[in-house]
Scaffold this active site. Sequence first.
Site, PDB file in Angstrom:
ATOM      1  N   CYS A  67      28.230  35.145  43.277  1.00 54.21           N
ATOM      2  CA  CYS A  67      28.532  36.899  44.265  1.00 54.21           C
ATOM      3  C   CYS A  67      27.632  37.678  43.795  1.00 54.21           C
ATOM      4  O   CYS A  67      28.676  38.840  45.224  1.00 54.21           O
ATOM      5  CB  CYS A  67      30.054  36.699  44.082  1.00 54.21           C
ATOM      6  SG  CYS A  67      31.449  35.286  43.783  1.00 54.21           S
TER       7      CYS A  67
ATOM      8  N   HIS B 203      34.847  43.482  41.924  1.00 54.26           N
ATOM      9  CA  HIS B 203      34.522  42.040  42.197  1.00 54.26           C
ATOM     10  C   HIS B 203      35.870  40.983  42.027  1.00 54.26           C
ATOM     11  O   HIS B 203      36.700  40.949  41.069  1.00 54.26           O
ATOM     12  CB  HIS B 203      33.010  40.940  41.933  1.00 54.26           C
ATOM     13  CG  HIS B 203      33.310  40.034  42.177  1.00 54.26           C
ATOM     14  ND1 HIS B 203      33.259  39.414  43.816  1.00 54.26           N
ATOM     15  CD2 HIS B 203      34.247  38.515  41.263  1.00 54.26           C
ATOM     16  CE1 HIS B 203      33.987  37.337  43.542  1.00 54.26           C
ATOM     17  NE2 HIS B 203      33.761  37.165  42.470  1.00 54.26           N
TER      18      HIS B 203
ATOM     19  N   LYS C 191      43.054  42.749  34.881  1.00 52.88           N
ATOM     20  CA  LYS C 191      43.010  42.191  33.566  1.00 52.88           C
ATOM     21  C   LYS C 191      41.710  43.140  33.475  1.00 52.88           C
ATOM     22  O   LYS C 191      40.922  43.487  32.846  1.00 52.88           O
ATOM     23  CB  LYS C 191      42.103  40.268  33.623  1.00 52.88           C
ATOM     24  CG  LYS C 191      43.886  40.247  33.468  1.00 52.88           C
ATOM     25  CD  LYS C 191      43.651  38.157  33.093  1.00 52.88           C
ATOM     26  CE  LYS C 191      44.425  37.467  33.398  1.00 52.88           C
ATOM     27  NZ  LYS C 191      44.552  36.590  32.529  1.00 52.88           N
TER      28      LYS C 191
ATOM     29  N   GLU D 156      26.293  32.252  49.341  1.00 59.65           N
ATOM     30  CA  GLU D 156      26.464  30.680  48.018  1.00 59.65           C
ATOM     31  C   GLU D 156      26.851  29.595  48.696  1.00 59.65           C
ATOM     32  O   GLU D 156      27.436  28.979  48.401  1.00 59.65           O
ATOM     33  CB  GLU D 156      27.650  31.227  47.156  1.00 59.65           C
ATOM     34  CG  GLU D 156      28.721  31.264  47.358  1.00 59.65           C
ATOM     35  CD  GLU D 156      29.135  31.492  45.596  1.00 59.65           C
ATOM     36  OE1 GLU D 156      28.800  31.094  44.629  1.00 59.65           O
ATOM     37  OE2 GLU D 156      29.650  32.887  44.929  1.00 59.65           O
TER      38      GLU D 156
END
Length: 398
Positions: free
Chosen positions: A111, A233, A242, A79
């Site tokens: 991504c 990721h 998290k 990107e």
Amino acid sequence: MKIGIDQLHLYSSHYYVDLKTLAVERGVDVDKFYRGIGQEQMAVPAPDEDVVTLGANAAQGLAAGGDLDDVELLLFATESGIDQSKAAGVFVHRLLGLSERCRTVELKQACYSGTAAVQLAVQYVARHPGKKALVIAADIARYELNSPGEATQGCGAAALVIAANPRLLCLEEEAGFYTEDVMDFWRPNYRSEALVDGKYSTLVYIRALEACWKQYEALSGRSLSDIDSFCYHIPFTKMAEKAHRKLCRSAGAALSASEMAAALDDSLKYSRRMGNCYTASMYVGLASLLEQSGRDLTGKRIGLFSYGSGCVGEFFSGIVQPGYQTMLQGALHQEMLRDRTELSYQQYEDIFNYRVPTDGGVYTFPEYRTGPYRLKGINGHKREYESLVESDESDSAG
Ligand code: HMG
């Protein structure tokens, strides 16, 4: 037929900023970066590096070893593209000396496109089992100076060979995937820094993960306990933690700190020092897990979650193959990270503010520390790359 990742090589810049340097300059407690977002350093690309050189440098060892001779498909995921028309992979194709019988294309969806490339490559190899595909995921993560995203910058590339009877990771068929049109992170064509709704982006990431996991669980009949290790990721390492905590909680399992460390720490080691590499990030995590785990992972199932803002997510899995240790590049990758030059704050800001000239003139760029391929200059709007390994390599924009 078994198809999957046969080889996985990484590359990142030779320069980095320690986030304590940034913390001092921004007047924040360094623990916000080290512990709050879980990042220690960020890789900073030299002015003579771009996604072409990052990608070519990641794949250089594969080309030198003759491992790319059967490649007829080169998928370049990024990107941080350098041209709206020509695929970055076409430059890389020449630098690596790949066969002219090769389909080369650039893919984009934030991504996620690294994983899109891997899955497309798997389909290709299923149809042409004697052939290989080269997937290169390369990116430079840039946010505005003094913005919340700044400490999550980074850069790097992953080069993956996708083949039948893979020697690293055999990819399983079941996958959960998800698309939702959201504006959590984006970069209009006229900007060189991403725009991001940071907190919102973390919520959408989790939403995509949960939707993908549900599909994967239903299709595969597997539960969380069937997965031995996870790779997420990694925009910043705390995000992966998290996400994992949330996934476990949804399945009714509360994780202690030591269980969290055991589940994820090995996959986060490289990212903590490289920062976000966008398309390459999850594969940086996979390399880190395979190379940094002291355990024998043979036969273990790894769950992979890929996320690209905007957004598309995918959860899939793979089985670590017998003898995978012989294919690992851990020593090289560690040396690469260890051997970097630390930048002062001013050096970082000077590099950040550097722009490739756009007036069509002839420019030769000063030589920084890079891998074997570098951006030598720009001439009449054409980028010129050079190889520092082969003296007879001529410059050309292709
Ligand atoms: P922020 O808003 O400045 O940070 O930036 P914060 O105030 O929320 O603090 C972060 C954490 O540090 C908090 O913990 C604080 O409590 C803690 P949390 O509540 O999250 O658990 N903290 C401390 N901890 C210890 N000691 C201290 C201390 N001070 C604070 N002294 C934000 C955070 C993520 C918004 C920002 O970094 C950002 O905008 N990042 C970019 C966006 C991003 O990475 N999003 C992730 C999901 S989207 C994605 O992954 C896609 C992406 O890769 C792009 C693509 O797909 O192409 C980004």
